[in-house]
Design a protein around this motif. Structure first.
Motif, PDB file in Angstrom:
ATOM      1  N   ILE A  28      23.420 -24.237 -54.570  1.00  0.00           N
ATOM      2  CA  ILE A  28      22.045 -24.445 -55.020  1.00  0.00           C
ATOM      3  C   ILE A  28      21.729 -23.378 -56.054  1.00  0.00           C
ATOM      4  O   ILE A  28      21.862 -22.187 -55.791  1.00  0.00           O
ATOM      5  CB  ILE A  28      21.056 -24.397 -53.838  1.00  0.00           C
ATOM      6  CG1 ILE A  28      21.334 -25.570 -52.902  1.00  0.00           C
ATOM      7  CG2 ILE A  28      19.613 -24.421 -54.334  1.00  0.00           C
ATOM      8  CD1 ILE A  28      20.535 -25.559 -51.629  1.00  0.00           C
ATOM      9  N   GLU A  76      11.578 -21.890 -59.391  1.00  0.00           N
ATOM     10  CA  GLU A  76      10.738 -23.024 -59.041  1.00  0.00           C
ATOM     11  C   GLU A  76      10.712 -23.200 -57.529  1.00  0.00           C
ATOM     12  O   GLU A  76      11.771 -23.290 -56.906  1.00  0.00           O
ATOM     13  CB  GLU A  76      11.274 -24.325 -59.662  1.00  0.00           C
ATOM     14  CG  GLU A  76      11.685 -24.256 -61.100  1.00  0.00           C
ATOM     15  CD  GLU A  76      13.115 -23.776 -61.304  1.00  0.00           C
ATOM     16  OE1 GLU A  76      14.025 -24.209 -60.592  1.00  0.00           O
ATOM     17  OE2 GLU A  76      13.299 -22.936 -62.182  1.00  0.00           O
ATOM     18  N   PRO A  77       9.522 -23.273 -56.921  1.00  0.00           N
ATOM     19  CA  PRO A  77       9.461 -23.556 -55.477  1.00  0.00           C
ATOM     20  C   PRO A  77      10.053 -24.940 -55.213  1.00  0.00           C
ATOM     21  O   PRO A  77       9.790 -25.887 -55.951  1.00  0.00           O
ATOM     22  CB  PRO A  77       7.978 -23.529 -55.160  1.00  0.00           C
ATOM     23  CG  PRO A  77       7.340 -22.804 -56.293  1.00  0.00           C
ATOM     24  CD  PRO A  77       8.210 -23.040 -57.492  1.00  0.00           C
ATOM     25  N   SER A  78      10.864 -25.056 -54.190  1.00  0.00           N
ATOM     26  CA  SER A  78      11.528 -26.314 -53.878  1.00  0.00           C
ATOM     27  C   SER A  78      11.971 -26.299 -52.424  1.00  0.00           C
ATOM     28  O   SER A  78      12.250 -25.246 -51.863  1.00  0.00           O
ATOM     29  CB  SER A  78      12.750 -26.482 -54.788  1.00  0.00           C
ATOM     30  OG  SER A  78      13.596 -27.485 -54.305  1.00  0.00           O
ATOM     31  N   VAL A  79      12.053 -27.487 -51.831  1.00  0.00           N
ATOM     32  CA  VAL A  79      12.552 -27.577 -50.463  1.00  0.00           C
ATOM     33  C   VAL A  79      14.012 -27.113 -50.389  1.00  0.00           C
ATOM     34  O   VAL A  79      14.467 -26.637 -49.353  1.00  0.00           O
ATOM     35  CB  VAL A  79      12.375 -29.011 -49.905  1.00  0.00           C
ATOM     36  CG1 VAL A  79      13.326 -29.990 -50.574  1.00  0.00           C
ATOM     37  CG2 VAL A  79      12.539 -29.037 -48.405  1.00  0.00           C
ATOM     38  N   LEU A  80      14.728 -27.196 -51.495  1.00  0.00           N
ATOM     39  CA  LEU A  80      16.115 -26.728 -51.518  1.00  0.00           C
ATOM     40  C   LEU A  80      16.224 -25.211 -51.472  1.00  0.00           C
ATOM     41  O   LEU A  80      17.239 -24.668 -51.022  1.00  0.00           O
ATOM     42  CB  LEU A  80      16.825 -27.242 -52.777  1.00  0.00           C
ATOM     43  CG  LEU A  80      17.080 -28.736 -52.840  1.00  0.00           C
ATOM     44  CD1 LEU A  80      17.672 -29.115 -54.188  1.00  0.00           C
ATOM     45  CD2 LEU A  80      17.994 -29.176 -51.716  1.00  0.00           C
ATOM     46  N   GLU A  81      15.193 -24.529 -51.924  1.00  0.00           N
ATOM     47  CA  GLU A  81      15.246 -23.065 -52.001  1.00  0.00           C
ATOM     48  C   GLU A  81      15.563 -22.438 -50.644  1.00  0.00           C
ATOM     49  O   GLU A  81      16.289 -21.450 -50.560  1.00  0.00           O
ATOM     50  CB  GLU A  81      13.922 -22.529 -52.535  1.00  0.00           C
ATOM     51  CG  GLU A  81      13.932 -21.044 -52.773  1.00  0.00           C
ATOM     52  CD  GLU A  81      12.613 -20.533 -53.318  1.00  0.00           C
ATOM     53  OE1 GLU A  81      12.653 -19.496 -53.983  1.00  0.00           O
ATOM     54  OE2 GLU A  81      11.570 -21.148 -53.088  1.00  0.00           O
ATOM     55  N   GLU A  82      15.054 -23.017 -49.562  1.00  0.00           N
ATOM     56  CA  GLU A  82      15.277 -22.439 -48.236  1.00  0.00           C
ATOM     57  C   GLU A  82      16.725 -22.583 -47.767  1.00  0.00           C
ATOM     58  O   GLU A  82      17.117 -21.965 -46.797  1.00  0.00           O
ATOM     59  CB  GLU A  82      14.330 -23.064 -47.213  1.00  0.00           C
ATOM     60  CG  GLU A  82      14.578 -24.518 -46.929  1.00  0.00           C
ATOM     61  CD  GLU A  82      13.481 -25.169 -46.120  1.00  0.00           C
ATOM     62  OE1 GLU A  82      13.835 -25.892 -45.179  1.00  0.00           O
ATOM     63  OE2 GLU A  82      12.296 -24.966 -46.424  1.00  0.00           O
ATOM     64  N   HIS A 123      14.317 -18.178 -44.401  1.00  0.00           N
ATOM     65  CA  HIS A 123      13.205 -19.129 -44.400  1.00  0.00           C
ATOM     66  C   HIS A 123      12.492 -19.069 -43.049  1.00  0.00           C
ATOM     67  O   HIS A 123      13.138 -19.021 -42.006  1.00  0.00           O
ATOM     68  CB  HIS A 123      13.786 -20.530 -44.654  1.00  0.00           C
ATOM     69  CG  HIS A 123      12.941 -21.647 -44.153  1.00  0.00           C
ATOM     70  ND1 HIS A 123      13.287 -22.375 -43.051  1.00  0.00           N
ATOM     71  CD2 HIS A 123      11.783 -22.161 -44.600  1.00  0.00           C
ATOM     72  CE1 HIS A 123      12.370 -23.304 -42.841  1.00  0.00           C
ATOM     73  NE2 HIS A 123      11.450 -23.183 -43.769  1.00  0.00           N
ATOM     74  N   ILE A 165      18.698 -22.590 -57.930  1.00  0.00           N
ATOM     75  CA  ILE A 165      17.275 -22.620 -58.241  1.00  0.00           C
ATOM     76  C   ILE A 165      16.860 -21.218 -58.636  1.00  0.00           C
ATOM     77  O   ILE A 165      17.165 -20.261 -57.932  1.00  0.00           O
ATOM     78  CB  ILE A 165      16.460 -23.097 -57.028  1.00  0.00           C
ATOM     79  CG1 ILE A 165      16.816 -24.542 -56.716  1.00  0.00           C
ATOM     80  CG2 ILE A 165      14.972 -22.938 -57.264  1.00  0.00           C
ATOM     81  CD1 ILE A 165      16.207 -25.054 -55.445  1.00  0.00           C
ATOM     82  N   LYS A 190      19.354 -22.150 -50.004  1.00  0.00           N
ATOM     83  CA  LYS A 190      20.172 -21.420 -50.969  1.00  0.00           C
ATOM     84  C   LYS A 190      20.771 -20.158 -50.333  1.00  0.00           C
ATOM     85  O   LYS A 190      20.090 -19.410 -49.634  1.00  0.00           O
ATOM     86  CB  LYS A 190      19.304 -21.025 -52.169  1.00  0.00           C
ATOM     87  CG  LYS A 190      20.049 -20.265 -53.231  1.00  0.00           C
ATOM     88  CD  LYS A 190      19.129 -19.919 -54.390  1.00  0.00           C
ATOM     89  CE  LYS A 190      19.866 -19.110 -55.423  1.00  0.00           C
ATOM     90  NZ  LYS A 190      19.017 -18.758 -56.544  1.00  0.00           N
TER      91      LYS A 190
END
Length: 108
Positions: free
Chosen positions: A32, A37-43, A50, A34, A45
């Protein structure tokens, strides 16, 4: 601190369910990419932690508000065993396959 802290405290008073931590996870996905940008994927990475606050129907059957917070480059320890230090995973907790994968990712 300041305005944000006051707003958060008001939210907690109005919605008691937010006083519960409903999720804790460590991001382990090295693919990942990122930036800001805030994103559901960020958690998910690699190098993040989280925390979910509030409702979680699968854990505790709590209904209501829910929000997530992601910390980049955290230090995370359990019972004096450091799992992450400044976002870098302690490889002694990984299988040989996981170590090999991370070495390949580091080469990219």
């Amino acid at each position: 601190e300041g305005e944000k802290k006051e707003a958060y405290e008001k939210l907690l008073k109005r919605h008691d369910v937010l006083n519960f931590i409903s999720e804790i996870s460590i991001g382990i996905n090295p693919f990942i990419n990122i930036k800001n940008e805030p994103s559901v994927l960020e958690e998910k990475k690699l190098g993040t932690a989280h925390f979910g606050h509030g409702a979680n129907l699968s854990y505790g059957k709590r209904k209501g508000l829910h929000f997530d917070a992601v910390i980049r480059d955290p230090t995370f320890a359990i019972e004096d065993k450091t799992i992450l230090r400044k976002g870098k995973i302690n490889k002694t907790f990984l299988s040989e396959d996981a170590k090999s994968l991370l070495e390949k990712v580091d080469e990219i």
